[in-house]
Design an enzyme around this catalytic site. Structure first.
Site, mmCIF file in Angstrom:
data_model
loop_
_atom_site.group_PDB
_atom_site.id
_atom_site.type_symbol
_atom_site.label_atom_id
_atom_site.label_comp_id
_atom_site.label_asym_id
_atom_site.label_seq_id
_atom_site.Cartn_x
_atom_site.Cartn_y
_atom_site.Cartn_z
ATOM 1 C CG HIS A 124 -1.667 1.226 1.487
ATOM 2 N ND1 HIS A 124 -2.998 1.370 1.159
ATOM 3 C CD2 HIS A 124 -1.299 2.405 2.055
ATOM 4 C CE1 HIS A 124 -3.407 2.584 1.497
ATOM 5 N NE2 HIS A 124 -2.387 3.229 2.056
ATOM 6 C CD GLU A 125 1.988 3.376 3.723
ATOM 7 O OE1 GLU A 125 2.187 4.475 3.145
ATOM 8 O OE2 GLU A 125 1.014 3.180 4.467
ATOM 9 C CG HIS A 128 0.244 6.136 -0.504
ATOM 10 N ND1 HIS A 128 -0.957 6.642 -0.961
ATOM 11 C CD2 HIS A 128 -0.014 5.604 0.723
ATOM 12 C CE1 HIS A 128 -1.906 6.423 -0.054
ATOM 13 N NE2 HIS A 128 -1.360 5.785 0.962
ATOM 14 C CD GLU A 180 -4.735 6.339 2.704
ATOM 15 O OE1 GLU A 180 -4.519 5.124 2.838
ATOM 16 O OE2 GLU A 180 -3.883 7.199 2.956
#
Length: 258
Positions: A124-125, A128, A180
């Site tokens: 997920h990071e 980003h 997100e």
């Protein structure tokens, strides 16, 4: 009048020509090199303000997962090498900054209970970063200020805030719900492609939800609700399972242990 017209034309061109890894149109006004410099500066400052955990076991565990996911990551932001730091903090959180800077708090280990769940967090990071969400955040701030030259006058605290780090660098400010949700899907694909069980992403959010505490209504929050995140992840799961089976067939079975 002329300057406003030129700015509008430039803005329209950028919006039409910039897309995220999922195909979403983006507002990108800052060069990748400049964003990477900002991320590197903010990360260096954070390392002086937040205790770093140097325990070999924790660092090897996190780096094992990061390495596996970066091996299947397509990054076009100009990151030459990624830096991973484990911070000694009981908050269950992690973050990533432009320039390939990843921070994982030790408090995350009690919520991401296995390598697959932590892979969901880290994927997920990474999402980003490769989706330029930090750039979008800064670009939107620039547009709100009516200028594309705001960064020239930013100091370190303002740069850190623009990138999502709180005043004391211990508070991580959330991206928008759109960012997100997109990072969730990108992370799901990265973990599956690298051989981690994508189904554990949903289990992770069950764990997060079980933490309880006061949570703002989704409509008033910059984060999707836990239920929405799990619903979106489950909807994308069939494709992720195909990617996972292919990864396993290729011998991708990361042996990361804490």
């Amino acid at each position: 009048m002329i300057r406003s017209l030129v700015f509008f034309i430039t803005f329209t061109f950028l919006v039409q020509c910039s897309t995220s890894p999922t195909g979403r149109k983006q507002i990108i006004l800052v060069k990748d090199a400049e964003m990477n410099e900002m991320g590197t500066a903010a990360f260096s400052e954070m390392k002086t303000k937040t205790p770093v955990d140097t325990a070999a076991t924790a660092n090897q565990y996190v780096n094992c997962i990061v390495s596996a996911e970066l091996a299947v990551t397509h990054d076009t932001t100009g990151v030459e090498s990624w830096e991973v730091v484990v911070f000694r903090d009981n908050t269950p959180n992690a973050f990533a900054l432009p320039g390939g800077k990843i921070g994982v708090y030790t408090g995350m280990f009690s919520v991401a209970k296995n390598k697959d769940q932590l892979a969901a967090v880290i994927g997920h990071e990474i999402g980003h970063v490769i989706a330029r969400h930090g750039n979008e955040r800064v670009s939107q701030n620039q547009l709100a200020g009516g200028s594309v030259k705001i960064l020239e006058s930013l100091g370190k605290p303002t740069v850190a805030g623009a990138l999502g780090l709180g005043a004391k660098f211990g508070v991580l400010l959330p991206f928008s719900r759109e960012h997100e949700s997109e990072a969730d899907i990108i992370g799901l694909e990265l973990m599956a492609k690298s051989g981690f069980d994508p189904r554990q992403s949903v289990e992770l959010w069950k764990n997060m939800s079980a933490l309880g505490g006061s949570k703002t209504n989704e409509l008033l929050s910059t984060h999707p609700s836990d239920a929405t995140r799990m619903k979106n992840l489950n909807a994308a799961m069939p494709n992720a399972m195909v990617l996972w089976e292919k990864a396993k067939a290729e011998g991708k079975r990361p042996n990361c242990q804490l």
